[in-house]
Design an enzyme around this catalytic site. Structure first.
Site, short mmCIF file in Angstrom:
data_model
loop_
_atom_site.label_atom_id
_atom_site.label_comp_id
_atom_site.label_asym_id
_atom_site.label_seq_id
_atom_site.Cartn_x
_atom_site.Cartn_y
_atom_site.Cartn_z
N GLU A 128 39.10 49.78 10.53
CA GLU A 128 39.05 50.60 11.75
C GLU A 128 38.31 51.88 11.43
O GLU A 128 38.57 52.51 10.40
CB GLU A 128 40.45 50.92 12.28
CG GLU A 128 41.23 49.73 12.82
CD GLU A 128 42.55 50.16 13.45
OE1 GLU A 128 42.67 51.35 13.83
OE2 GLU A 128 43.45 49.32 13.56
N GLU A 164 48.65 48.66 9.62
CA GLU A 164 49.04 50.06 9.40
C GLU A 164 50.53 50.29 9.16
O GLU A 164 51.14 51.14 9.82
CB GLU A 164 48.57 50.93 10.56
CG GLU A 164 47.06 51.02 10.67
CD GLU A 164 46.59 51.98 11.76
OE1 GLU A 164 45.42 52.38 11.72
OE2 GLU A 164 47.39 52.32 12.66
#
Length: 416
Positions: A308, A210
């Protein structure tokens, strides 16, 4: 530009290889480490909160400091090296065990994504973190092999923080790409690659989790880093795949970049961190999940794994928005509008959900499974929590809200 960047990355790697001390490698068993991400479907789960701790996954660990700990950096800072080492070692040895891997396999999973921070393999002098996680990652690879699972090793925290989130290890301003932080990240990635790229069980390594492009991470600089990471992995084992985060950009915006290379795009999908999404009906939640596939992942020129995602339909879980922050869903986070009540959704189990909440959770999960398997698959976040309803795969499985076989459907063809 990118050709020149690749040359620089290769030069940096040659210097790393020349200067690095010998790193133990996880042993091979003679089996191929490859997994064909272009044709096979990933069905897996993350081990969040284990080797990189997060307050909302294990709130008791953070509450035990008496207050002030908001991430692993401050947890170690408040406890001091000795106590932090003792507490975290106890956590690492007990939170995840071999039986967890056996249950993952029984649930029909084929992958496990294991986050780890740079400080586990390339600690920086003067920082408060403690190490020792790598021995448990080695053990996890052994357990995964025995259970028939493939492992994605995920560099979850980078020096300076690549996103400013507590899950990077250090909540606050994004300082990755400042000073020597990218080179330090490459040192950590190289240590992981040299240790695991030739394993028969680790099929992929994620360059960094991320990186927050909307938050200020420079995209060209990130691409340069990805070039270096790919060169590193390819040098060690061409069959080991590099996972690359989309950096919170539309995954198809990466089309043309590294096309044809042994890479997979990693995109994350949550519908709880935005007030507009929280206000949606279950029908709209399902449509939004399906549209991620039709409008984005299916438009990518590379394999895309949704690395995710969650079964939660609220942001009520304790500390989910960070220690000291409340929830958008009940209007207690800053100046948000109230959409519902967090009672029974902050802690505990989905067993306590109403019949409608259970049905909606199962339907939402199934829609996401269908959508994400339209491309390359999925990795649920996360396997285990201390009681975050909707986020805990073990709890969802136990209460029949997550299919006990990945292809079992009570709500089929939602994206058709």
């Amino acid at each position: 530009m990118f050709v020149e960047s690749a040359k620089k990355a290769l030069l940096a790697l040659s210097l790393l290889a020349a200067s690095a001390q010998a790193v133990p490698r996880v042993r091979r068993q003679g089996a191929s480490s490859s997994f064909d991400y272009k044709s096979q479907i990933v069905r897996g789960v993350n081990l969040g909160g284990w080797l990189v701790t997060e307050p909302w996954i294990t709130p008791s660990l953070y509450d035990s400091t008496g207050g002030g700990a908001v991430d692993e950096w401050t947890l170690c800072q408040i406890l001091g090296k000795d106590e932090a080492q003792a507490k975290l070692s106890s956590h690492w040895s007990s939170f995840i065990t071999q039986s967890d891997f056996d249950r993952m396999a029984q649930a029909g999973l084929n992958h496990v994504r294991i986050p780890i921070g740079y400080w586990a393999v390339a600690p920086i002098d003067g920082e408060p973190y403690v190490s020792g996680q790598i021995d448990y990652l080695d053990q996890a690879v052994t357990w995964a092999r025995a259970a028939g699972l493939k492992v994605l090793v995920d560099l979850h925290g980078a020096p300076g923080s690549q996103n400013g989130f507590d899950n990077s290890g250090h909540r606050g301003p994004i300082q990755w790409q400042q000073g020597d932080t990218v080179n330090q990240t490459m040192t950590a990635f190289d240590a992981l690659a040299r240790r695991y790229a030739q394993s028969d069980t680790v099929t992929a390594i994620e360059a960094v989790n991320e990186p927050n492009i909307p938050g200020g991470v420079n995209e060209d600089g990130l691409k340069n880093y990805y070039y270096g990471a790919l060169a590193d992995v390819q040098r060690l084992n061409p069959s080991t795949t590099l996972f690359m985060s989309d950096g919170f950009q539309p995954v198809e915006s990466w089309n043309g970049f590294m096309q044809g290379s042994n890479v997979v795009m990693d995109t994350h999908h949550y519908q709880v961190f935005d007030t507009g999404l929280l206000s949606m009906s279950i029908d709209d939640h399902v449509k939004t999940a399906c549209s991620l596939a039709t409008q984005h992942t299916m438009q990518s020129d590379k394999p895309v794994v949704v690395g995710e995602w969650t079964g939660a339909l609220t942001d009520c879980a304790k500390y989910l928005n960070g220690v000291g922050n409340a929830a958008r869903y009940d209007g207690t986070y800053m100046s948000t509008t109230k959409y519902g009540d967090c009672t029974g959704k902050s802690t505990g189990s989905v067993a306590d959900f109403s019949a409608d909440e259970k049905a909606n959770t199962r339907r939402y999960i199934e829609a996401q499974l269908e959508a994400y398997e339209m491309k390359s698959g999925w990795l649920f976040w996360t396997w285990k929590t201390e009681g975050a309803p909707g986020w805990d795969m073990q709890d969802l499985l136990a209460n029949q809200l997550f299919p006990t076989s990945p292809t079992d459907r009570q709500y089929p063809h939602q994206c058709s």
